[in-house]
Design a protein around this motif. Sequence first.
Motif, PDB file in Angstrom:
ATOM      1  N   LYS A   1       0.823  -1.213   0.000  1.00 40.27           N
ATOM      2  CA  LYS A   1       0.000   0.000   0.000  1.00 40.27           C
ATOM      3  C   LYS A   1       0.855   1.260   0.000  1.00 40.27           C
ATOM      4  N   ASN A   2       2.094   1.123   0.487  1.00 40.90           N
ATOM      5  CA  ASN A   2       2.994   2.278   0.590  1.00 40.90           C
ATOM      6  C   ASN A   2       4.229   2.111  -0.292  1.00 40.90           C
ATOM      7  N   ALA A   3       4.069   1.396  -1.406  1.00 42.60           N
ATOM      8  CA  ALA A   3       5.207   1.067  -2.273  1.00 42.60           C
ATOM      9  C   ALA A   3       5.939   2.308  -2.768  1.00 42.60           C
ATOM     10  N   ALA A   4       5.223   3.408  -2.935  1.00 41.33           N
ATOM     11  CA  ALA A   4       5.860   4.634  -3.437  1.00 41.33           C
ATOM     12  C   ALA A   4       6.880   5.196  -2.456  1.00 41.33           C
ATOM     13  N   LEU A   5       6.794   4.781  -1.195  1.00 37.32           N
ATOM     14  CA  LEU A   5       7.714   5.298  -0.166  1.00 37.32           C
ATOM     15  C   LEU A   5       8.929   4.400   0.040  1.00 37.32           C
ATOM     16  N   LEU A   6       8.957   3.255  -0.632  1.00 33.09           N
ATOM     17  CA  LEU A   6      10.042   2.291  -0.430  1.00 33.09           C
ATOM     18  C   LEU A   6      11.219   2.566  -1.358  1.00 33.09           C
ATOM     19  N   ASP A   7      12.438   2.321  -0.848  1.00 34.85           N
ATOM     20  CA  ASP A   7      13.620   2.452  -1.701  1.00 34.85           C
ATOM     21  C   ASP A   7      13.812   1.160  -2.501  1.00 34.85           C
ATOM     22  N   ASP A   8      14.798   1.140  -3.381  1.00 33.77           N
ATOM     23  CA  ASP A   8      15.007  -0.013  -4.267  1.00 33.77           C
ATOM     24  C   ASP A   8      15.292  -1.286  -3.483  1.00 33.77           C
ATOM     25  N   ASP A   9      16.067  -1.155  -2.404  1.00 33.39           N
ATOM     26  CA  ASP A   9      16.421  -2.325  -1.594  1.00 33.39           C
ATOM     27  C   ASP A   9      15.166  -2.926  -0.964  1.00 33.39           C
ATOM     28  N   ALA A  10      14.292  -2.068  -0.456  1.00 35.34           N
ATOM     29  CA  ALA A  10      13.053  -2.548   0.165  1.00 35.34           C
ATOM     30  C   ALA A  10      12.122  -3.187  -0.870  1.00 35.34           C
ATOM     31  N   LEU A  11      12.028  -2.588  -2.045  1.00 34.78           N
ATOM     32  CA  LEU A  11      11.187  -3.163  -3.097  1.00 34.78           C
ATOM     33  C   LEU A  11      11.689  -4.541  -3.508  1.00 34.78           C
ATOM     34  N   ARG A  12      12.984  -4.694  -3.551  1.00 39.91           N
ATOM     35  CA  ARG A  12      13.574  -5.983  -3.924  1.00 39.91           C
ATOM     36  C   ARG A  12      13.244  -7.056  -2.887  1.00 39.91           C
ATOM     37  N   ARG A  13      13.163  -6.634  -1.621  1.00 38.50           N
ATOM     38  CA  ARG A  13      12.920  -7.593  -0.550  1.00 38.50           C
ATOM     39  C   ARG A  13      11.441  -7.770  -0.211  1.00 38.50           C
ATOM     40  N   LEU A  14      10.581  -7.002  -0.828  1.00 39.92           N
ATOM     41  CA  LEU A  14       9.178  -6.933  -0.428  1.00 39.92           C
ATOM     42  C   LEU A  14       8.524  -8.309  -0.338  1.00 39.92           C
ATOM     43  N   HIS A  15       8.766  -9.166  -1.314  1.00 39.90           N
ATOM     44  CA  HIS A  15       8.115 -10.477  -1.310  1.00 39.90           C
ATOM     45  C   HIS A  15       9.063 -11.606  -0.897  1.00 39.90           C
ATOM     46  N   SER A  16      10.363 -11.345  -0.880  1.00 35.89           N
ATOM     47  CA  SER A  16      11.310 -12.403  -0.519  1.00 35.89           C
ATOM     48  C   SER A  16      11.649 -12.385   0.970  1.00 35.89           C
ATOM     49  N   ASN A  17      11.819 -11.196   1.546  1.00 33.23           N
ATOM     50  CA  ASN A  17      12.203 -11.106   2.958  1.00 33.23           C
ATOM     51  C   ASN A  17      11.735  -9.770   3.542  1.00 33.23           C
TER      52      ASN A  17
ATOM     53  N   ASP B   1      14.438  -3.292   9.331  1.00 30.89           N
ATOM     54  CA  ASP B   1      15.776  -2.965   9.845  1.00 30.89           C
ATOM     55  C   ASP B   1      16.459  -1.884   9.015  1.00 30.89           C
ATOM     56  N   THR B   2      15.728  -1.244   8.118  1.00 32.35           N
ATOM     57  CA  THR B   2      16.336  -0.245   7.229  1.00 32.35           C
ATOM     58  C   THR B   2      16.893   0.937   8.010  1.00 32.35           C
ATOM     59  N   LYS B   3      17.964   1.504   7.492  1.00 37.13           N
ATOM     60  CA  LYS B   3      18.554   2.711   8.097  1.00 37.13           C
ATOM     61  C   LYS B   3      18.220   3.956   7.268  1.00 37.13           C
ATOM     62  N   ASN B   4      17.387   3.802   6.227  1.00 40.28           N
ATOM     63  CA  ASN B   4      17.019   4.905   5.346  1.00 40.28           C
ATOM     64  C   ASN B   4      16.079   5.864   6.085  1.00 40.28           C
ATOM     65  N   PRO B   5      16.510   7.110   6.346  1.00 42.42           N
ATOM     66  CA  PRO B   5      15.657   8.063   7.086  1.00 42.42           C
ATOM     67  C   PRO B   5      14.311   8.302   6.411  1.00 42.42           C
ATOM     68  N   ALA B   6      14.260   8.248   5.076  1.00 40.20           N
ATOM     69  CA  ALA B   6      13.021   8.526   4.345  1.00 40.20           C
ATOM     70  C   ALA B   6      11.969   7.449   4.549  1.00 40.20           C
ATOM     71  N   MET B   7      12.379   6.288   5.065  1.00 39.99           N
ATOM     72  CA  MET B   7      11.439   5.183   5.231  1.00 39.99           C
ATOM     73  C   MET B   7      11.008   4.981   6.685  1.00 39.99           C
ATOM     74  N   GLN B   8      11.489   5.809   7.581  1.00 39.70           N
ATOM     75  CA  GLN B   8      11.217   5.563   9.005  1.00 39.70           C
ATOM     76  C   GLN B   8       9.730   5.626   9.339  1.00 39.70           C
ATOM     77  N   ALA B   9       8.998   6.552   8.755  1.00 33.71           N
ATOM     78  CA  ALA B   9       7.569   6.697   9.079  1.00 33.71           C
ATOM     79  C   ALA B   9       6.776   5.474   8.638  1.00 33.71           C
ATOM     80  N   VAL B  10       7.028   4.978   7.432  1.00 33.15           N
ATOM     81  CA  VAL B  10       6.284   3.829   6.931  1.00 33.15           C
ATOM     82  C   VAL B  10       6.652   2.564   7.706  1.00 33.15           C
ATOM     83  N   VAL B  11       7.881   2.487   8.178  1.00 34.67           N
ATOM     84  CA  VAL B  11       8.300   1.343   8.988  1.00 34.67           C
ATOM     85  C   VAL B  11       7.665   1.406  10.375  1.00 34.67           C
ATOM     86  N   GLU B  12       7.636   2.596  10.957  1.00 40.55           N
ATOM     87  CA  GLU B  12       7.042   2.754  12.294  1.00 40.55           C
ATOM     88  C   GLU B  12       5.566   2.370  12.299  1.00 40.55           C
ATOM     89  N   SER B  13       4.874   2.622  11.210  1.00 44.09           N
ATOM     90  CA  SER B  13       3.436   2.329  11.147  1.00 44.09           C
ATOM     91  C   SER B  13       3.137   0.899  10.701  1.00 44.09           C
TER      92      SER B  13
END
Length: 431
Positions: free
Chosen positions: A187-203, A209-221
Motif C-alpha cells: 500500500k505504501n510502495a511509493a515510499l520504499l527504496d530499491d532495496d526494500a522493493l527488492r525484498r518486499l516479497h522475498s524477505n 531494519d532499514t537505516k534509510n531516514p526517508a522510510m522511518q515513518a512507513v516502517v514505524e506504522s
Amino acid sequence: MAEKIVAVKGMNDILPPESARWEWLEETVRSLMARYAYRNIRTPIVEPTPLFVRSLGEVTDIVEKEMYSFEDKLNGEALTLRPESTAGVVRAVIEHSMLYEGGKRLYYMGPMFRHERPQRGRYRQFHQIGAEALGFAGAEVDAELILLADALWKALGLKDVRLEINSLGQPEERRQHRAELIAHFEKNAALLDDDALRRLHSNPLRILDTKNPAMQAVVESAPKLIDFLGEASLKHFNGVKAMLEANGIGYRINPRLVRGMDYYNLTVFEFITESLGAQGTICAGGRYDYLMEQIGGKPAPAVGWALGVERVLELIKENGKAVPALVPDAYAVIPEASALPVALQTLQALRAAGVSVQMHAGAGLEGMGSMKSQFKKADGSGARFALIFGEAELAQGCVAVKALRGDKMDAAQAQMLRKLQDVPVWAHTLR
C-alpha cells in the motif's frame, strides 16, 4: 628492488603494544566463560558455501553481497571464508554428535570475513567472540546468555551499553505477520527504496531494519510482530523479561529488532552503544531452534550471541579504560659478552620460576653496547628491575638488582624482588 607488498584492504595487522589489549580481552573472556561453564570450540575458517546459504538465507546482504566465496581448484568444491561462526559451530555439533549426551555450552574466538566498506570498528577481516548454548529450550538459558554478556561489560569496565530485546515468535506466527507486512508495504510502495522493493516479497521482515531516514515513518506504522505472538511465544518472552528484571538488567523492547540472519526465532537481542557513531551494535544474538534441522541435523533448540572484538576494543578506548600493559618484570643488563653464558643460564632459571625477563641483545660476542644505552633500553622496556651481570657482581657470585620504577619500592616491587632472590639456582649458578 621488488615491489612492496602490503596487506589486503580492510584486513589489518595487529601489532604490539596494541596486541596486548587483545590478549587482555581474550583472557578476560576465557576466565568469565569458565565461570559460566562454557567450553571452547574451534572450527575451520573455510566452510562449504552451502552451509552459509542454507543457514543465513539466500536473500540476505551477507550471502548476496559480502561473502568471500571461491571454487577449490583441486576438486571444484564451493568454499567460503566464514562470515560468521554460528553455522560452523552447529555444523560441528551435528557432525560430531555432540548433543548425544545432552546440551552443550560453547564459546569461540576468531576471525570472520565479509566484503564490505571498511569503517571505524568494522573491517573485511574482523574478529568475533561468541557464546552458544545448544540443546536447551528454556527461557532461562536466553537470560543466562544475556547475563553472561552483561557480566563481560562489567569485567571490561564498560558502562555506555544498553540492551534491546524483541521476540520473533515461531514460524507460523511470522507467516501471519509476514502477510500483513507485505500488504502494508504494498500500500505504501511509493515510499520504499530499491532495496526494500527488492525484498518486499522475498524477505519483508528485513525492511524493518532499514537505516534509510526517508522510510522511518512507513516502517514505524507497519504491523508489529509481537502482536501476532501466541500464548507459548509470549510466555517464553515474558519469562526472559522476568529473569532479566530479577537480576537488575535494564532493557528496552524494540519491535523493529529482527536481526540479519534468517535462522532466528523467539528471543533476539542487541547490546548497543552511542559512543561509536551510527554502527552502535557491539553484541547481538538470539534463539535459533530450527537451524540444526535446517543444515541436516536432528531438531534441537539453541541460543547464542556474538560480539565484535574491534568494536568492543574501540569502546574500551572511548570509556578511558586503562588496559594492563605487558611489560617484563626485569631487564638483563650485560656489559661484557663474556658474561652471556652465565647470564642466559640464570635468566632461564628465573623464567622457569615464573619471572618475565627481557635480555639485552647487542652484537653478541662482538660487543653488547654501552651501559648507558642498555639502561636506556631497560627503562624503555617498562621493567620494574634491571639485573646487572657486571664483572664485579659475577666475581662475587651474584647479580646486582636495581629498581627502575619510583623512589620508594611498592608492594609489587618488593614481592618481585623476593621472587628474584628466592630462585634456588641464583647463588650457586654464579659461583
